[in-house]
Design an enzyme around this catalytic site. Sequence first.
Site, PDB file in Angstrom:
ATOM      1  N   GLU A 106       0.888  -1.176   0.000  1.00 13.93           N
ATOM      2  CA  GLU A 106       0.000   0.000   0.000  1.00 13.93           C
ATOM      3  C   GLU A 106       0.915   1.212   0.000  1.00 13.93           C
ATOM      4  O   GLU A 106       1.611   1.470   0.967  1.00 13.93           O
ATOM      5  CB  GLU A 106      -0.918  -0.037   1.229  1.00 13.93           C
ATOM      6  CG  GLU A 106      -2.104   0.916   1.101  1.00 13.93           C
ATOM      7  CD  GLU A 106      -1.856   2.237   1.787  1.00 13.93           C
ATOM      8  OE1 GLU A 106      -1.383   3.172   1.081  1.00 13.93           O
ATOM      9  OE2 GLU A 106      -2.113   2.349   2.992  1.00 13.93           O
ATOM     10  N   CYS A 145      -2.638   8.275   3.744  1.00 19.90           N
ATOM     11  CA  CYS A 145      -2.638   7.848   2.344  1.00 19.90           C
ATOM     12  C   CYS A 145      -3.992   8.081   1.698  1.00 19.90           C
ATOM     13  O   CYS A 145      -4.078   8.369   0.507  1.00 19.90           O
ATOM     14  CB  CYS A 145      -2.268   6.366   2.259  1.00 19.90           C
ATOM     15  SG  CYS A 145      -0.637   5.970   2.897  1.00 19.90           S
TER      16      CYS A 145
END
Length: 453
Positions: A227, A261
């Site tokens: 990720e 994020c």
Amino acid sequence: MESVNPATGERLDVYDPDADDAVERKLDRAASTFEEWRDVPLREREQLLVNAGEVLRENKQRYAELMTREMGKPITQAVAEVEKCAWACDHYAEYAHKYLSDEHHPSPPGTEVKTVHDPLGPVLAVMPWNYPFWQVVRFAAPYLTAGNVGLLKHASNVPGCALALEEVFTEAGYPEGAFQTLLVGSSDVDGVLADDRVRAATLTGSGPAGRAVAETAGKHLKKTVLELGGSDPFIVLDDADLDAAVETGVQARTLNGGQSCIAAKRFIVHTDVYEEYVDRLVAAFENLTVGDPMADETDVGPQADPDLMAELHEQVRDSVADGATVLTGGEPLDRPGAFYPPTVLTDVPSGCPADTEETFGPVATVYEVADAEEAIAVANDTRFGLGASLWTADRERGQRLAREVSAGCVYINEMTKSDPRVPFGGIKDAGYGRELSEMGIKEFVNKKTVWVE
């Protein structure tokens, strides 16, 4: 290795990194523990996860204050993070046996064909500082319960959090070696991952770090989940509920100091509501309290590190030099600590840093679009593809447009978020693989076919 309070610049503690022989002992311990841990009945592993959730809740204030001291997260958000970790433990404690139950397949008469889910072994987790407890628990809860063991290489600025997480699983009753923290630097990751005792890796972090881990894992044929960040669009269409879209947009951009994020980073607003939305967004940003992260009333604390703040400011400064307009913020605050104000940029030119890079701080870039089609085109005009948020009063329209957004998840009339019940992950330069939910727990298992005549 040291931890420094980003709100004050005070050095909190110094930690000796693990020497080579200490790392070797931990790898040996992980490998030997796995051989016994994999045979512990799943229901017993679920109960230990219940215990871990209880440890987290019992110590949530202490753990929250540790997070706030080490990386500057506002204390109310830090408490919420610990509570979310406990929720993830509860979720997998309840559902792991269902997620990992045998899957039966069509087969000839008199035969039985099924898929069983065997653990892989020690999993190396390279984790970031921005959610120092949540990022770790969301891998540890499913992977440990599936029968793997964990090796945590946490970010070097949160060593206290790394050791506290090891404490959580020890106090919950996990066997020695089931979850261990490696106090090592980034340069040591390659060697640990290449070791035959490590069978897989998961990383949340930057693109370069993800590529390095993927390269090493690929050489050694080891499974990875990555990720790697995002530049998530927050799309406001002409029929959106502006009250909700402003309130949620502010939270989606400034939560955790904007260091997420899946934070809303690019606000893509229909021309019919653009002016009103921007005015209200700016006013809401200016009404936020920036200050002491230990104070309950603080909305935005410091950036986690002065160097990270400087990098963020350089992105803003270069974007302004390219033609962007600052409506509010845009300069580091003149006070001790790494404080950057909530900032709104408009007239953002294509190709400038705020347009093409991930801005990891409370900086919102706002784009004006003529219609929904242009909104989708702007949303997809990025190398990332993690999450997206789309606002419209027409649920069917929202679902139709969501299919056109290139992202791992799209939230309609809600901010993008991670949730133990649903898959989480991205596409393109945001990475690959999925965490959380049934998909997450199955990432690091051997999906073994068993055919019985």
